[in-house]
Design an enzyme around this catalytic site. Structure first.
Site, PDB file in Angstrom:
ATOM      1  N   SER A 153       0.840  -1.195   0.000  1.00  0.00           N
ATOM      2  CA  SER A 153       0.000   0.000   0.000  1.00  0.00           C
ATOM      3  C   SER A 153       0.872   1.240   0.000  1.00  0.00           C
ATOM      4  O   SER A 153       2.097   1.155   0.033  1.00  0.00           O
ATOM      5  CB  SER A 153      -0.902   0.010   1.235  1.00  0.00           C
ATOM      6  OG  SER A 153      -0.132   0.320   2.372  1.00  0.00           O
ATOM      7  N   LYS A 154       0.224   2.389  -0.013  1.00  0.00           N
ATOM      8  CA  LYS A 154       0.956   3.663  -0.060  1.00  0.00           C
ATOM      9  C   LYS A 154       2.021   3.787   1.035  1.00  0.00           C
ATOM     10  O   LYS A 154       3.030   4.439   0.861  1.00  0.00           O
ATOM     11  CB  LYS A 154      -0.029   4.829   0.057  1.00  0.00           C
ATOM     12  CG  LYS A 154      -0.516   5.332  -1.275  1.00  0.00           C
ATOM     13  CD  LYS A 154      -2.028   5.366  -1.355  1.00  0.00           C
ATOM     14  CE  LYS A 154      -2.588   4.017  -1.739  1.00  0.00           C
ATOM     15  NZ  LYS A 154      -3.950   3.776  -1.639  1.00  0.00           N
ATOM     16  N   ARG A 155       1.755   3.138   2.155  1.00  0.00           N
ATOM     17  CA  ARG A 155       2.723   3.189   3.250  1.00  0.00           C
ATOM     18  C   ARG A 155       4.090   2.688   2.827  1.00  0.00           C
ATOM     19  O   ARG A 155       5.106   3.058   3.386  1.00  0.00           O
ATOM     20  CB  ARG A 155       2.255   2.298   4.414  1.00  0.00           C
ATOM     21  CG  ARG A 155       1.196   2.895   5.301  1.00  0.00           C
ATOM     22  CD  ARG A 155       0.849   1.966   6.431  1.00  0.00           C
ATOM     23  NE  ARG A 155       0.434   0.641   5.987  1.00  0.00           N
ATOM     24  CZ  ARG A 155       1.111  -0.457   6.220  1.00  0.00           C
ATOM     25  NH1 ARG A 155       2.232  -0.411   6.895  1.00  0.00           N
ATOM     26  NH2 ARG A 155       0.663  -1.626   5.776  1.00  0.00           N
ATOM     27  N   GLY A 174       5.613   3.214   0.136  1.00  0.00           N
ATOM     28  CA  GLY A 174       6.249   4.004  -0.894  1.00  0.00           C
ATOM     29  C   GLY A 174       5.447   3.917  -2.174  1.00  0.00           C
ATOM     30  O   GLY A 174       4.229   3.779  -2.129  1.00  0.00           O
TER      31      GLY A 174
END
Length: 491
Positions: free
Chosen positions: A254-256, A258
């Site tokens: 996920s966006k976490r 990167g």
RNA sequence: GGCGCAUUCGUCUAGCGGCCUAGGACACCUCCCUCUCAAGGAGGAGACCACCGGUUCGAAUCCGGUAUGCGCUACCA
């Protein structure tokens, strides 16, 4: 005997193309090309609420960037269109009606409030959450009453209460599910749109899809689909559930973690050929050692038998290495051309535009073997473009040197350079290398001072090549600036 | 909670009963090359093959259980 291979990539335009998603597209594409089959793109835009503007374009751009061309789908059409599910609503409604008529599905009038409450209750009592089938046994009369109240129903599938559903997954082998663990899932929503489950089987059947290659997260839905195929009287395609791609903490990417969108990788300066190669290796391997493979080798070597069953972690370090390998295989001209947009975007605003491609070609060889991404090119080479270097005067004086010694080195170098007729690598080296000995200093000391003076850095490409590209005038000017800095030191 | 899938160096993976005292790659360390940084070359360290049983003359490879992880469990895909 065997049907033509037809596979599809069926993204939902609810976000930008995730690398995991693109990997699925890649495997489908490789499978299709390997078998000389067709690669179909179908947009699954059945979730009106979550649809993101521009997502379809981003998805198609991602595919195009990677060179994953599709035989049927948006923009190219095909004989089994339309390829947007929102344009096929009638077919799903007909299928739903037929299932209801056959007794394989029924209309459900339960409110979402009731459903939410029921689920909360089930979870509270540690019961498996699922629809309680309240409407499964409604009579026509009872349905009529609810219709009269203006309730718009959904259509639910009547899952067999007993028995097993099994199939042979091409990657995982036999998988078995107890029908009793499935609930009566929704086929048609109250807004008239189908759910994934219904649309998926209607379309795969109508589009004559032969193999469904999709991520493992769909494995749990497999029995629902198989049951649907059965109820519709369709011959199901063959299934292969691909391993997932996880973030470094082993959770779903996920966006976490990167960058997750393929477009971000483009912006970060990764080459499409790298991405194709790297993504192919996430869950598949040719043998025990081959890693760098061209698109053709990938197509030729791809097979489902060699797809792994375990989730893979996206390792950016390895991607960086591989990108460097690909960058070094580029021709100078290609490398220069591909660097241009990144240079244009990342170089300081005060650098005059447009940038000279010819100049970039000259310095390209100096950075091609140093850069791991195209985005690093502007970072490494900005001193070739800016007018004034900004650096601490202390950097001019090497670790084993002194201010006085550095001054002598630069002054002497200045004299030598002034006298040079030709300003290329050979004449520069022929003139400056002996100078070190004459001055009684190590070459490293002399070259280091010159490097800092001409580039403002202690780490840069080889000195003489760098100076040659910079040109005599600029080098002289920068040496003068360095001399001034040195003279001003400690005052 | 239920169901499903998975489990080999930190990471990507090879391995489908004896060739494995487990091979390759990234990252890491050392050395070589060298004007710095890279690149390149040569080495090194790194996996009790999740655990416990079983089958077998022989198991990382087959079977069962356990643990752990992940996924699904929506009128999302």
């Amino acid at each position: 005997m065997s049907k033509p291979v037809r596979v599809r990539y069926a993204p939902s335009p609810t976000g930008f193309p995730h690398v995991g998603n693109i990997r699925t597209a890649l495997f489908n594409w490789l499978f299709a090309r390997h078998h000389g089959g067709s690669f179909i793109v179908r947009i699954e835009d059945t979730d009106v609420a979550r649809t993101v503007e521009g997502a379809v374009e981003a998805i198609l751009d991602g595919l195009r960037w990677l060179g994953l061309d599709w035989d049927e789908g948006p923009e190219v059409g095909g004989n089994h269109g339309p390829y947007f599910q929102s344009q096929r609503l009638k077919r799903y409604q007909e299928a739903a009606d037929r299932l209801v008529a056959q007794g394989n599905a029924y209309r459900c009038y339960c409110s979402s409030e009731r459903l939410d409450q029921m689920r909360a209750e089930q979870v509270k009592h540690k019961q498996p959450p699922g629809y309680d089938r309240a409407c499964r046994t409604l009579t026509a009369e009872e349905c009529g009453i609810r219709e009269g109240q203006g309730i718009v129903p959904v259509v639910r599938f009547k899952v067999p209460l007993t028995g097993q559903t099994r199939t042979n997954d091409l990657i995982r082998g036999e998988v078995v599910f107890e029908n009793s663990t499935l609930d009566d899932f929704v086929l048609l929503k109250s807004d008239g749109y189908p759910t994934y489950h219904l649309a998926n089987i209607v379309d795969d059947h109508e589009m004559k899809v032969s193999h469904v290659l999709r991520a493992e997260e769909w494995l749990s839905s497999l029995p629902r689909h198989l049951l649907l195929y059965q109820a519709m009287g369709y011959q199901p395609p063959l299934f292969a559930h691909l391993p997932m791609i996880l973030g470094t903490d082993r959770s779903k990417l996920s966006k976490r973690h990167g960058a997750v969108s393929i477009t971000e990788y483009k912006e970060m300066g990764y080459l499409p050929e790298t991405m194709v190669n790297f993504l192919a290796l996430l869950g598949w391997s040719l043998d025990d050692k081959t890693e760098i493979m061209s698109r053709e080798q990938l197509v030729q070597g791809f097979s489902l038998e060699r797809v792994s069953r375990t989730a893979a972690i996206f390792n950016i370090e390895k991607l960086n290495w591989m990108n460097g390998v690909y960058i070094r295989t580029l021709t100078i001209d290609d490398f220069a051309q591909r660097s241009l947009p990144l240079l244009d975007k990342k170089l300081p605003a005060q650098v005059k535009r447009p940038l000279s491609l010819d100049y970039i070609r000259q310095l390209a060889p100096l950075f091609q073997e140093r850069a791991r991404t195209l985005a690093e090119v502007p970072e490494l080479s900005d001193f070739f473009f800016v007018d004034e270097l900004e650096y601490d005067a202390a950097l001019l004086v090497g670790k084993k040197s002194t201010r006085e010694s550095t001054l002598r080195c630069l002054e002497a170098s200045r004299e030598r350079i002034l006298k040079l007729d030709r300003f290329d690598k050979e004449s520069l080296e022929g003139s400056l290398r002996p100078l070190a000995e004459e001055l009684g200093v190590k070459t490293g000391e002399l070259f280091g001072a010159l490097r800092t003076a001409t580039t403002g850095r202690t780490a840069a490409p080889p000195l003489f090549e760098t100076m040659a590209v910079l040109g005599k005038d600029l080098c002289l000017k920068r040496i003068d600036v360095a001399l001034d800095k040195l003279r001003g030191m400690g005052l």
